[in-house]
Design an enzyme around this catalytic site. Structure first.
Site: not given
Ligand code: DX5
Ligand code: ZN
Length: 221
Positions: A34, A67, A69, A9, A36, A138, A38, A176
């Site tokens: 990965h 991913h 979020m 990540s 992330d 998660m 956000m 994750d």
């Protein structure tokens, strides 16, 4: 033996040198990375979005495992496809018309992932599982790196594996949050196909040795 993929990540990478980080990961033999994403709403943090991913797409042939979020991810599916995401994973808690969102990801040419927060039950998968390339379990509440693995997520991985087998599906299970050298083998044995690691990976260079250490831990050697 089943394969287990390690997806580091970038949340724990050097944001000032993402290009160099991607090149180093590829040199270290990684296949996936990965991202992330956000938005400061679905989770408190803000990271990066499609322009950053797009700018770095040319630097890497790694599989871009993205991913999201973010609230209402359906607004940005096309942008992530254009940016070069290979797989787009949305949170079940973030989108109202789940089937429509998953179909839109598929139609845009990306692989389809669905992420569940620790407290979200597996039954939300009942009808949409055939649409999914990957389910992300998660194992911490999303938003931050470096948190501890929530123990009941072990049962969730085991139950999901059973559900996938019963439905004769080929969906991958990604885990994750709080993944370390100490629990990687157990998570693989429970059913994880893809392990995400942020702090336990990037905190321990050089990456080729860390990658090897994870593979050895998973293999139990
Ligand atoms: C958490 C992110 C994770 C995180 C994992 O919101 O989705 O990908 O970076 O970090 P570690 O491995 O440090 O728990
Ligand atoms: Zn993540």
């Amino acid at each position: 033996m089943r394969e287990c993929i390690l997806s580091p990540s970038l949340l724990s990478a050097d944001f000032g040198n993402l290009r160099a980080e991607l090149i180093a990961l590829e040199k270290a033999g990684l296949k996936w990375v990965h991202w992330d994403v956000m938005d400061g709403l679905f989770v408190p943090n803000i990271t990066f979005g499609p322009p950053v991913i797009k700018a770095l797409r040319t630097a890497s042939s790694l599989f871009f495992d993205v991913h999201l979020m973010i609230e209402r991810p359906e607004r940005y599916i096309e942008d992530f496809a254009q940016a070069g995401a290979d797989l787009l994973c949305v949170h079940a808690e973030s989108t109202l018309h789940l089937e429509r969102t998953l179909s839109a990801i598929r139609d845009s040419g990306m692989q389809v992932g669905l992420s569940l927060n620790p407290g979200t039950p597996l039954n939300i998968l009942e009808y949409v599982l055939p649409q999914l390339d990957m389910v992300l379990i998660m194992s911490v509440n999303p938003g931050f790196g470096g948190q501890s693995f929530i123990p009941f997520c072990r049962d969730k991985i085991r139950d999901l594996k059973k559900m996938i087998q019963e439905k004769n599906a080929s969906t991958l299970i990604q885990v994750d949050g709080g993944v370390t050298l100490d629990n990687a083998r157990e998570l693989f044995t429970l059913g994880a196909d893809v392990l995400v690691s942020g702090s336990a990976f990037f905190g321990f260079p050089p990456y080729d040795q860390r990658h090897r250490a994870f593979l050895d831990a998973i293999a139990g050697s």
